[in-house]
Design a protein around this motif. Sequence first.
Motif, PDB file in Angstrom:
ATOM      1  N   LYS A   1       0.763  -1.142  -0.092  1.00  0.00           N
ATOM      2  CA  LYS A   1       0.013  -0.057   0.095  1.00  0.00           C
ATOM      3  C   LYS A   1       0.745   1.261  -0.005  1.00  0.00           C
ATOM      4  O   LYS A   1       0.543   2.236  -0.607  1.00  0.00           O
ATOM      5  CB  LYS A   1      -1.031   0.012   1.397  1.00  0.00           C
ATOM      6  CG  LYS A   1      -0.102   0.041   2.336  1.00  0.00           C
ATOM      7  CD  LYS A   1      -1.201   0.008   3.729  1.00  0.00           C
ATOM      8  CE  LYS A   1      -0.567  -0.165   4.979  1.00  0.00           C
ATOM      9  NZ  LYS A   1      -1.285  -0.063   6.054  1.00  0.00           N
ATOM     10  N   HIS A   2       1.906   1.138   0.537  1.00  0.00           N
ATOM     11  CA  HIS A   2       2.726   2.341   0.535  1.00  0.00           C
ATOM     12  C   HIS A   2       3.412   2.527  -0.730  1.00  0.00           C
ATOM     13  O   HIS A   2       3.672   3.648  -1.113  1.00  0.00           O
ATOM     14  CB  HIS A   2       3.776   2.365   1.869  1.00  0.00           C
ATOM     15  CG  HIS A   2       3.419   2.419   3.130  1.00  0.00           C
ATOM     16  ND1 HIS A   2       4.066   1.919   4.186  1.00  0.00           N
ATOM     17  CD2 HIS A   2       2.418   2.923   3.491  1.00  0.00           C
ATOM     18  CE1 HIS A   2       3.369   2.014   5.310  1.00  0.00           C
ATOM     19  NE2 HIS A   2       2.210   2.867   4.984  1.00  0.00           N
ATOM     20  N   PHE A   3       3.811   1.610  -1.478  1.00  0.00           N
ATOM     21  CA  PHE A   3       4.296   1.630  -2.519  1.00  0.00           C
ATOM     22  C   PHE A   3       3.292   2.200  -3.591  1.00  0.00           C
ATOM     23  O   PHE A   3       3.833   3.116  -4.175  1.00  0.00           O
ATOM     24  CB  PHE A   3       4.965   0.225  -3.230  1.00  0.00           C
ATOM     25  CG  PHE A   3       5.305   0.024  -4.653  1.00  0.00           C
ATOM     26  CD1 PHE A   3       6.773   0.365  -4.968  1.00  0.00           C
ATOM     27  CD2 PHE A   3       4.490   0.063  -5.607  1.00  0.00           C
ATOM     28  CE1 PHE A   3       7.077   0.429  -6.108  1.00  0.00           C
ATOM     29  CE2 PHE A   3       4.841  -0.033  -7.145  1.00  0.00           C
ATOM     30  CZ  PHE A   3       6.442   0.181  -7.355  1.00  0.00           C
ATOM     31  N   LYS A   4       2.316   1.714  -3.626  1.00  0.00           N
ATOM     32  CA  LYS A   4       1.322   2.111  -4.601  1.00  0.00           C
ATOM     33  C   LYS A   4       0.872   3.687  -4.248  1.00  0.00           C
ATOM     34  O   LYS A   4       0.623   4.391  -5.257  1.00  0.00           O
ATOM     35  CB  LYS A   4       0.117   1.244  -4.260  1.00  0.00           C
ATOM     36  CG  LYS A   4       0.338  -0.277  -5.078  1.00  0.00           C
ATOM     37  CD  LYS A   4      -0.889  -0.928  -5.334  1.00  0.00           C
ATOM     38  CE  LYS A   4      -0.548  -2.148  -6.254  1.00  0.00           C
ATOM     39  NZ  LYS A   4      -1.217  -3.288  -6.063  1.00  0.00           N
ATOM     40  N   TYR A   5       0.613   3.897  -2.968  1.00  0.00           N
ATOM     41  CA  TYR A   5       0.527   5.283  -2.785  1.00  0.00           C
ATOM     42  C   TYR A   5       1.456   6.236  -3.007  1.00  0.00           C
ATOM     43  O   TYR A   5       1.308   7.327  -3.758  1.00  0.00           O
ATOM     44  CB  TYR A   5       0.190   5.459  -1.123  1.00  0.00           C
ATOM     45  CG  TYR A   5      -0.110   6.790  -0.571  1.00  0.00           C
ATOM     46  CD1 TYR A   5      -1.377   7.477  -0.790  1.00  0.00           C
ATOM     47  CD2 TYR A   5       0.910   7.730  -0.051  1.00  0.00           C
ATOM     48  CE1 TYR A   5      -1.596   8.504  -0.552  1.00  0.00           C
ATOM     49  CE2 TYR A   5       0.613   8.922   0.100  1.00  0.00           C
ATOM     50  CZ  TYR A   5      -0.577   9.558  -0.045  1.00  0.00           C
ATOM     51  OH  TYR A   5      -1.146  10.915   0.263  1.00  0.00           O
ATOM     52  N   ILE A   6       2.839   5.781  -2.843  1.00  0.00           N
ATOM     53  CA  ILE A   6       3.802   6.871  -3.400  1.00  0.00           C
ATOM     54  C   ILE A   6       3.745   7.013  -5.025  1.00  0.00           C
ATOM     55  O   ILE A   6       3.933   8.056  -5.650  1.00  0.00           O
ATOM     56  CB  ILE A   6       5.026   6.421  -2.751  1.00  0.00           C
ATOM     57  CG1 ILE A   6       5.348   6.604  -1.274  1.00  0.00           C
ATOM     58  CG2 ILE A   6       6.505   6.972  -3.617  1.00  0.00           C
ATOM     59  CD1 ILE A   6       6.534   5.779  -0.776  1.00  0.00           C
ATOM     60  N   VAL A   7       3.695   5.736  -5.640  1.00  0.00           N
ATOM     61  CA  VAL A   7       3.804   5.524  -7.163  1.00  0.00           C
ATOM     62  C   VAL A   7       2.480   6.298  -7.789  1.00  0.00           C
ATOM     63  O   VAL A   7       2.613   7.189  -8.436  1.00  0.00           O
ATOM     64  CB  VAL A   7       4.097   4.559  -7.556  1.00  0.00           C
ATOM     65  CG1 VAL A   7       3.747   4.330  -9.213  1.00  0.00           C
ATOM     66  CG2 VAL A   7       5.458   3.695  -7.153  1.00  0.00           C
ATOM     67  N   ASP A   8       1.412   6.068  -7.166  1.00  0.00           N
ATOM     68  CA  ASP A   8       0.078   6.671  -7.810  1.00  0.00           C
ATOM     69  C   ASP A   8      -0.351   8.041  -7.370  1.00  0.00           C
ATOM     70  O   ASP A   8      -0.776   8.971  -8.087  1.00  0.00           O
ATOM     71  CB  ASP A   8      -1.019   5.657  -7.271  1.00  0.00           C
ATOM     72  CG  ASP A   8      -0.742   4.117  -8.024  1.00  0.00           C
ATOM     73  OD1 ASP A   8      -0.006   4.212  -8.940  1.00  0.00           O
ATOM     74  OD2 ASP A   8      -1.253   3.378  -7.519  1.00  0.00           O
ATOM     75  N   GLU A   9      -0.089   8.332  -5.943  1.00  0.00           N
ATOM     76  CA  GLU A   9      -0.394   9.493  -5.690  1.00  0.00           C
ATOM     77  C   GLU A   9       0.609  10.700  -5.659  1.00  0.00           C
ATOM     78  O   GLU A   9       0.387  11.847  -5.423  1.00  0.00           O
ATOM     79  CB  GLU A   9      -1.081   9.344  -4.114  1.00  0.00           C
ATOM     80  CG  GLU A   9      -2.144   8.288  -4.161  1.00  0.00           C
ATOM     81  CD  GLU A   9      -3.265   8.679  -4.939  1.00  0.00           C
ATOM     82  OE1 GLU A   9      -3.721   9.952  -5.216  1.00  0.00           O
ATOM     83  OE2 GLU A   9      -4.059   7.603  -5.466  1.00  0.00           O
ATOM     84  N   LEU A  10       1.702  10.390  -5.157  1.00  0.00           N
ATOM     85  CA  LEU A  10       2.931  11.396  -4.890  1.00  0.00           C
ATOM     86  C   LEU A  10       3.811  11.640  -6.124  1.00  0.00           C
ATOM     87  O   LEU A  10       4.375  12.832  -6.102  1.00  0.00           O
ATOM     88  CB  LEU A  10       4.012  10.942  -3.673  1.00  0.00           C
ATOM     89  CG  LEU A  10       2.912  10.812  -2.499  1.00  0.00           C
ATOM     90  CD1 LEU A  10       3.928  10.555  -1.181  1.00  0.00           C
ATOM     91  CD2 LEU A  10       2.116  12.149  -2.058  1.00  0.00           C
ATOM     92  N   ALA A  11       3.842  10.608  -6.954  1.00  0.00           N
ATOM     93  CA  ALA A  11       4.688  10.652  -8.001  1.00  0.00           C
ATOM     94  C   ALA A  11       4.002  11.499  -9.060  1.00  0.00           C
ATOM     95  O   ALA A  11       3.107  11.487  -9.185  1.00  0.00           O
ATOM     96  CB  ALA A  11       5.175   9.347  -8.424  1.00  0.00           C
TER      97      ALA A  11
END
Length: 150
Positions: free
Chosen positions: A140-150
Amino acid sequence: MNYWVLKSEPTAYSIDDLKRDKRTAWEGVRNYQARNFMKDMAVGDLVLFYHSSTEPVGVAGVAKVASLAHPDESQFNKRDHHFDPKATAEKPIWHCVDVSFVHKFKEPIPLGAIKADPNLRGILLAAQGSRLSVQPLAEKHFKYIVDELA
DNA sequence: GCCAACGTTGGC
DNA sequence: GCCAACGTTGGC
């Protein structure tokens, strides 16, 4: 499938170097915990590529595990900074995986933004004194960083 | 460059 | 096996 963080000082090896090389052996890790995490990696696992000791420190992009762990050749090379006199070809001590380039973020995601984001509470990267250069990462942290922060 | 946090080494 | 000394990492 598992997710990981790999840290590197960009002056030593940056995401641009990986983009150019397309694939590299992640040599030079000399910490048992970090090594053990690499032994746990599987081909296809996704990796956040983190830049340390730069401005700003943070996640620079995404890479992918391209091989299982194999002996780190630098441990056998007397001229290499990472030479380990206790290692032999029969009994290597240090292992590494190959990683391949996936994506470079337009802008790196600063560590400060990661620390400040309540959605990333508990991420090892933001933990105090977290020096480990190879870290596990929640999906979930990987996805959040890639999908929402990048 | 400082220094806190952490890992490793080695004397006992 | 304890633990002090030392070395390294890495954010600031």
